[in-house]
Design an enzyme around this catalytic site. Structure first.
Site, mmCIF file in Angstrom:
data_model
loop_
_atom_site.group_PDB
_atom_site.id
_atom_site.type_symbol
_atom_site.label_atom_id
_atom_site.label_comp_id
_atom_site.label_asym_id
_atom_site.label_seq_id
_atom_site.Cartn_x
_atom_site.Cartn_y
_atom_site.Cartn_z
ATOM 1 N N LEU A 260 1.597 9.776 -19.027
ATOM 2 C CA LEU A 260 3.001 10.090 -18.792
ATOM 3 C C LEU A 260 3.578 9.109 -17.778
ATOM 4 C CD1 LEU A 260 3.036 13.999 -18.585
ATOM 5 C CD2 LEU A 260 3.032 12.516 -20.587
ATOM 6 N N LEU A 402 2.930 18.477 -15.009
ATOM 7 C CA LEU A 402 3.664 19.058 -13.882
ATOM 8 C C LEU A 402 5.117 19.278 -14.275
ATOM 9 C CD1 LEU A 402 3.887 19.866 -10.887
ATOM 10 C CD2 LEU A 402 4.223 17.445 -10.343
ATOM 11 N N ARG A 907 3.482 -25.410 6.875
ATOM 12 C CA ARG A 907 4.540 -25.608 7.863
ATOM 13 C C ARG A 907 4.012 -25.512 9.299
ATOM 14 N NH1 ARG A 907 10.067 -22.159 6.962
ATOM 15 N NH2 ARG A 907 11.547 -23.624 7.900
ATOM 16 N N GLU A 1245 9.720 -27.698 10.819
ATOM 17 C CA GLU A 1245 8.428 -27.100 11.151
ATOM 18 C C GLU A 1245 8.277 -26.625 12.594
ATOM 19 O OE1 GLU A 1245 5.054 -29.115 9.641
ATOM 20 O OE2 GLU A 1245 6.077 -29.888 7.893
#
Length: 1313
Positions: A260, A402, A907, A1245
């Protein structure tokens, strides 16, 4: 195996996309909405990035007419997970549907672009659609709502600040008051030309909701589509959508093992294919929320957003005490996943969740809810979760359905609280979640009953039953806490190495969170019964978590000179047209390129072992699968199967040295078929011993090349001079690049000779060309490598993209057809490498406040090939001292040979590790040891135009560091369980590649007869604003508007032998090359301008053409004066240095380790900025990426080498709610740099390392907590400082209950890299 259809005819799906009606009777139920949009409809503005609903790049808006409310409901969804069957009868709106450059941009698109909120542009369409949907539902949202709406959208480039600045112009209030960016900013000092403006919101198109595209009238007039049962049939799966419970039960009887589903969020994340799926989205008996005097009944198919909306309404009408469970649920929902997931995920799916931690399962277990269940035979029963059944039993019973959940209202003396702890604040699953309910006897403090529910302790939520039973009858007082800790130790016992790891932390949280609940109830109950709280004021800080307000930002930069011509764009925050196309979805990334008619897709067969011999490869079953065309191995490589340093093969031949290594490839007609078949290839191995961590390598003496030792001064004399010596060590983990666009390549064989066109998402076109040519055994001029733009890179597409290109080209060469290979996120993260993990051991000598000596050993985890690790060692040594002058140093570097994927540049390559380490061991003796202009570095380089002291002083003054430090001390003295910390740090990065040959660039400028200019250079545009700056430079030199200049792509066909785009030099070297080429053009036009001084640019160009003067020019630049010895690392290594300073203040929760960044001030020296908006955006983005490295981005790998962090739900990139609440960035004024183009400096950077200010502020806060516990302030805190490490460092009575197990006495579930 194919699914038996039983002659069932598939349904015809009817829906609208951007106002156009779509009818399709052949939809495979496994097809997601994203696949349909991109492949079938060729609407490529919506991006694929993670494939698991965690990044938001695929966000689209769904709309449907709700007859009950007579309203059109709009919601965002993650298209990468949303099943096509659910689209029936709905209207889909993508980024293309709301605006374009040709038809006009929508205000949302315009504002994110013109506020500089798009850098690489890959995440931008998703951001746009999230904001657009918010405005559809609320045209005047609050700033809080804007931020919350973007929680599910990740951005790796911008640091979110400019996105928020643009989108908050839609908001109805601003905490900045008169300084609000919507008011256009303020001039900080008019005389000094300092501005706080990067854009003018007065120029934005006003938002008028009536101008938005209309909802399709047909969908509003009919209910037909909502009343149709659906069935879709595909290769492997059948999908049904029944309309009522009777149909559902019939299907469940026919297909008892059917799964389900509601929103497909759990299934999409697990990537498990079930033969039969049944959607419960249209079953009325399972939907809706009903409130009564006794409680709240919720249908199991109710979405979490619907539940949130209903609970918000319910709490308005209920007495305060009855809202306690509601408030806990709302709190839990607010931190559950993201808006896009909550819009489709159901409460039932979370209650019955069969894997992972379920927030709602934990909350409802404590609340004592009643579940109404029905079997497939129709038999109903009601069970109280936790009493009649367990969560595990419910999740594993496939026959039970449920129906609904009944949540009882609490009584007057019943108290309820929920706490969730996760690695980041939002869009994250819980490490531990606790939900606790206690009932006290009326007019007493005696416990009548108590329920303690915990998620994250085991596979399912559990009740602490021993503690619950033992606590009944006890008085609600301080002594209860100590006893509760003992009981919880019995209930919640995790052995070291348990699944999920962090075992001590998870157990400590159980006790800590109960203590929080104790404080909360003690205060709440006293107020309710009219007594004075017995909780001391200093302890009250433990009663709640951290509160976050909406964030704000300010920027300060120098305006251009008043005499600068208006048409000269240098120094101005101009926005280029290609930024606008990011926002409209018209920017074309590699996987957006239309497919060739005979194109194939490549799926990699990847190693599942970290180190093993390959005994056999069997593709038999894979070759039988649908769509499969070809199988490729090392035997199909015409030339070199090794690349670069001969340590790593393109296709593993006899041995694999890392999990994720490419062994072979499958070629198929679709990406899905290729990936599926690749996973079906069987590989037999003989396992060999693997080395994973730095410690493993040290123990095994496993290193690449001899250790490198650098000495300057007299190290022994330096230590003799010292008053005291400090010895420490520090570990800094690796970091995933997490570019939004994964590694991608399209290889197209050419009809003549053996030529190959390679379109590669690469930062290094020349390398991709070379490696591909060597693999194909052809000269480089037979291979053209090109790209238009990259969806982020950060260093991860410098080296690895070359191998990716070569593998793809080899496959294309074998089959003679175009081949496309776009890695899925999990494949990318498992196989492409990270930032270098790092371990530093150091000894520092200090005399008074002066540093006298530094002796340091460091180790980097290089992985299964050395690749960039030699450069890492060199650059680390050259940045050892950061901004500090140390007269005597000895540095020894080791590159560890291990069986993880070879590490890549990232970087702030090498610099960030050294900055963090140096700030950690030099931080107590800061300013007096900083370099000054004219000082000489240990490598012998004289510091020129070096302004770190100016940055430091300005940051110190403008951040009010001294006054705020005093305020922090006062706060900490008054609060035991919350602490604040403040720290200032600096950054220093040498700008040049340590490989001198990589400091060069070329450019090509072509002027056409109409005066338009086509510009080419060798750099890669990946979000850093490179093309923006190149056009600005050309505009200045040519003295024409930048609108007349265009950059098409980067290609080895136009600019050969390019250098890698990285190290913050790309704008420097390419900019100078562009400048040189443009100056050549201007020299050639000089004669014609003199002959016709009253003419214009077009006149002069045409005159030159008629005079047969070349209007094409190349430019070349090499960084001058670089001269150093690569063995000794002495000499002129760098062109110049970029420096900066930051001050950050944080607050931590000592009970949980949670933290927040209250404020960050940054001052950077960027020289004379070419484009302030671009540079400030780089600073903001780099800083936030640095915060990820040092705080949340923890790489997890099993001891045998399997990567566990393979997507956004396991790897935690910072979100919009993790950035500083106050974020101020200033560009240092009046510091031109004559060493770079137009006096600028590289900036992409260096700011990464300024996140060290946050790391050390957290350490400062921890010191205060340790002081309160009577402990030493000296302790080791490794990076990333995740919340578990912060909590364990705040040693107290709770942590002492769960001592950390000795390493080596157990096998850990994961190891830190």
């Amino acid at each position: 195996m194919a699914v038996s259809t039983n002659r069932v005819q598939p349904s015809v799906l009817v829906f609208y996309v951007n106002g156009k009606k779509i009818t399709d009777d052949g939809v495979d139920p496994e097809t997601t909405l994203l696949q349909y949009l991109r492949v079938k409809l060729r609407l490529t503005g919506t991006k694929l990035s993670c494939g698991e609903g965690g990044c938001g790049a695929c966000t689209v808006m769904l709309s449907r007419y709700d007859k009950a409310s007579n309203n059109i409901k709009h919601m965002t969804v993650m298209a990468c997970m949303y099943p096509m069957g659910e689209v029936h009868g709905m209207a889909v709106t993508t980024v293309e549907g709301i605006g374009s450059l040709g038809q006009g941009m929508h205000p949302v698109q315009e504002r994110i672009a013109k506020a500089h909120g798009s850098q690489c542009g890959f995440c931008t369409p998703g951001m746009v659609m999230s904001m657009y949907c918010l405005l559809k539902n609320n045209p005047t949202p609050s700033e809080e709502q804007v931020e919350r709406e973007l929680e599910g959208n990740l951005c790796r480039c911008t640091g979110y600040r400019p996105i928020l600045d643009g989108f908050k112009t839609f908001a109805k209030e601003c905490p900045m008051g008169e300084n609000c960016c919507q008011r256009g900013g303020t001039e900080a000092n008019e005389d000094e030309r300092i501005s706080t403006k990067l854009f003018n919101p007065k120029e934005f198109t006003p938002y008028d909701p009536s101008q938005d595209p209309i909802f399709p009238p047909e969908l509003q007039r009919t209910e037909t589509y909502d009343k149709e049962s659906l069935r879709l049939v595909g290769e492997r799966v059948m999908w049904y959508r029944p309309l009522n419970l009777e149909e559902l039960l019939a299907l469940k009887t026919k297909f008892p093992d059917a799964k389900l589903v509601r929103g497909n969020t759990g299934l999409g994340l697990s990537k498990i294919a079930f033969p039969v799926l049944i959607s419960i989205s249209r079953i009325s008996e399972l939907s809706g929320v009903r409130v009564s005097d006794e409680g709240i009944r919720v249908g199991s198919a109710t979405t979490l957003s619907e539940l949130d909306e209903s609970l918000q309404e319910a709490r308005k009408t209920l007495p305060d005490y009855k809202t306690r469970v509601i408030d806990a649920l709302l709190k839990s929902l607010s931190r559950f996943a993201n808006h896009q997931i909550r819009n489709v995920a159901s409460i039932g799916g979370n209650v019955l969740k069969a894997h992972g931690v379920s927030d709602l399962q934990t909350v409802l277990l404590a609340a004592g809810v009643t579940l109404t269940m029905v079997t497939s035979a129709g038999k109903r029963k009601s069970v109280v979760i936790g009493e009649d059944t367990t969560c595990e039993e419910l999740a594993t019973d496939t026959d039970l359905i449920l129906l609904d959940i009944f949540i009882p209202h609490p009584g007057k003396h019943e108290y309820f609280h929920v706490s969730k702890e996760s690695l980041r604040r939002t869009n994250d699953s819980a490490i531990v979640i606790s939900a606790i309910k206690v009932t006290l006897r009326e007019d007493t403090d005696e416990i009548k009953s108590i329920s303690l529910s915990y998620g994250g302790i085991s596979a399912f939520s559990v009740l602490a039953k021993i503690a619950m039973k033992s606590a009944v009858g006890r008085v609600w007082e301080e002594r209860l806490v100590s006893d509760m800790c003992q009981w919880l130790r019995e209930d919640i016992s995790l052995s070291p190495g348990s699944s999920g790891g962090m075992t001590e932390y998870r157990q400590i949280l159980a006790s800590s969170l109960f203590f929080r609940f104790y404080l909360t109830v003690a205060d709440q109950h006293c107020r309710y019964v009219g007594k004075q709280s017995g909780v001391p004021p200093s302890q009250q800080s433990g009663s709640c978590g951290l509160k976050r307000d909406p964030s704000s930002g300010l920027v300060f930069h120098e305006e251009v000179s008043p005499g600068q011509p208006v048409e000269d764009p240098i120094g101005r925050s101009v926005v280029m047209p290609f930024t606008l196309t990011h926002a409209t979805g018209e920017s074309v990334f590699l996987d957006d390129i239309p497919p060739y008619s005979n194109e194939l897709h490549l799926g990699r067969v990847m190693s599942t072992k970290a180190h093993a011999k390959i005994l056999n490869i069997d593709p038999t079953e894979a070759l039988k699968m649908p769509g499969v065309v070809e199988f490729v191995t090392y035997k199909d490589v015409p030339g070199k199967n090794y690349w670069l340093n001969l340590e790593e093969e393109l296709f593993a031949s006899v041995e694999v040295t890392v999990q994720g290594q490419t062994i072979a490839a499958i070629l198929a007609d679709t990406h899905e078929h290729a990936v599926r078949a690749a996973r079906a290839v069987k590989v037999e191995y003989e396992e060999l011993e693997a080395v994973i961590t730095i410690e493993d390598a040290i123990k095994a003496n496993s290193f690449y090349f001899p250790k490198k030792v650098f000495v300057d001064g007299d190290i022994e004399a330096g230590f003799r001079e010292a008053d005291h010596v400090i010895e420490k060590e520090m570990r800094i983990g690796g970091q995933e690049h997490y570019y939004m666009e994964t590694q991608s390549c399209l290889a197209v064989p050419q009809t003549e000779y053996r030529q190959m066109e390679v379109i590669s998402a690469t930062q290094f076109h020349a390398l991709a060309q070379m490696v591909t040519a060597e693999a194909l055994a052809v000269p480089s001029n037979y291979v053209i490598c090109k790209s238009k733009r990259l969806g982020g890179a950060f260093g991860g597409k410098i080296l690895r993209s070359a191998a990716h290109a070569a593998i793809t080209a080899v496959a294309a060469n074998k089959c003679g057809r175009p081949v496309r290979c776009v890695l899925d996120r999990d494949e990318d993260m498992a196989s492409t490498g990270t930032r270098h993990p790092f371990l530093a051991k150091y000894k520092v000598g200090i005399s008074g406040t002066r540093i006298t000596a530094l002796d340091m050993e460091f180790y980097c985890n290089a992985g299964n090939a050395s690749l960039s690790s030699g450069g890492f060692i060199d650059k680390s040594i050259l940045h050892t001292c950061n901004t500090f002058k140390v007269p005597n140093i000895r540095v020894t570097g080791y590159a560890c040979k291990t069986n993880i994927t070879s590490c890549n540049p990232m970087r702030a390559f090498a610099c960030v590790q050294m900055v963090l380490a140096s700030e950690d061991f030099f931080g107590l003796v800061h300013e007096e040891n900083m370099y000054r202009e004219g000082d000489v570095t240990p490598s012998g380089q004289v510091l020129k135009h070096y302004n770190v002291r100016k940055c430091w002083k300005q940051c110190y003054d403008t951040s009010d560091y001294l006054e705020r430090s005093r305020a922090v001390e006062i706060f900490n003295s008054e609060n035991r369980w919350k602490k604040r910390g403040i720290a200032m740090t600096t950054t220093n990065q040498g700008i040049s590649n340590t490989d001198t040959s990589a400091n060069q660039a070329g450019a090509l400028v072509q002027v056409y007869k109409d005066g338009s200019v086509l510009l080419a250079h060798g750099g890669s545009e990946m979000g850093q604003g490179l093309n923006n700056k190149m056009i600005q430079i050309a505009s200045r030199v040519l003295r024409i508007p930048y609108s007349r200049i265009h950059i098409s792509s980067t290609s080895t066909e136009t600019v050969p032998n390019s250098s890698p785009s990285g190290a913050s030099i790309t704008a420097d070297v390419n900019g100078m090359a562009v400048k040189a080429a443009c100056e050549t053009i201007m020299d050639r036009l000089d004669t014609f301008t003199q002959e016709n001084p009253n003419g214009n640019w077009t006149d002069w160009v045409m005159a030159a053409y008629k005079a047969r003067v070349s209007l094409s020019a190349t430019g070349f630049y090499r960084t001058p004066d670089l001269n150093y010895n690569t063995d000794t690392l002495h000499g002129e290594v760098f062109n110049y240095f970029t420096t900066g300073a930051a001050c950050s203040e944080v607050e931590i929760d000592c009970l949980t380790g949670e933290y927040q960044i209250l404020r960050t001030d940054i001052v950077m020296d960027v020289g004379s900025s070419l484009n302030p908006a671009v540079d400030i955006g780089q600073i903001q983005g780099a800083f936030v990426q640095g915060c990820g490295l040092m705080l949340t981005e923890q790489l997890k790998i099993t001891p045998d080498g399997k990567v566990l962090t393979r997507g956004p739900f396991s790897y935690k990139v910072p979100t919009v709610r993790d950035i500083p609440q106050e974020f101020k960035v200033s560009l240092l004024k009046g510091t031109p740099n004559p060493r770079a183009v137009y006096s600028s400096k590289g900036i992409g950077e260096p700011p990464v390392a300024l996140a060290a200010s946050v790391f050390l502020a957290i350490k400062d806060a921890i010191m205060s907590a340790r002081f309160d516990s009577g402990l030493s302030e000296n302790f080791q805190l490794d990076s990333p400082a995740t919340i578990d490490k912060i909590r364990l460092a705040c040693t107290d009575r709770f942590t002492k209950e769960f001592p950390i197990a000795e390493p080596g006495t157990f096998k850990p579930w994961f190891v830190d890299l």
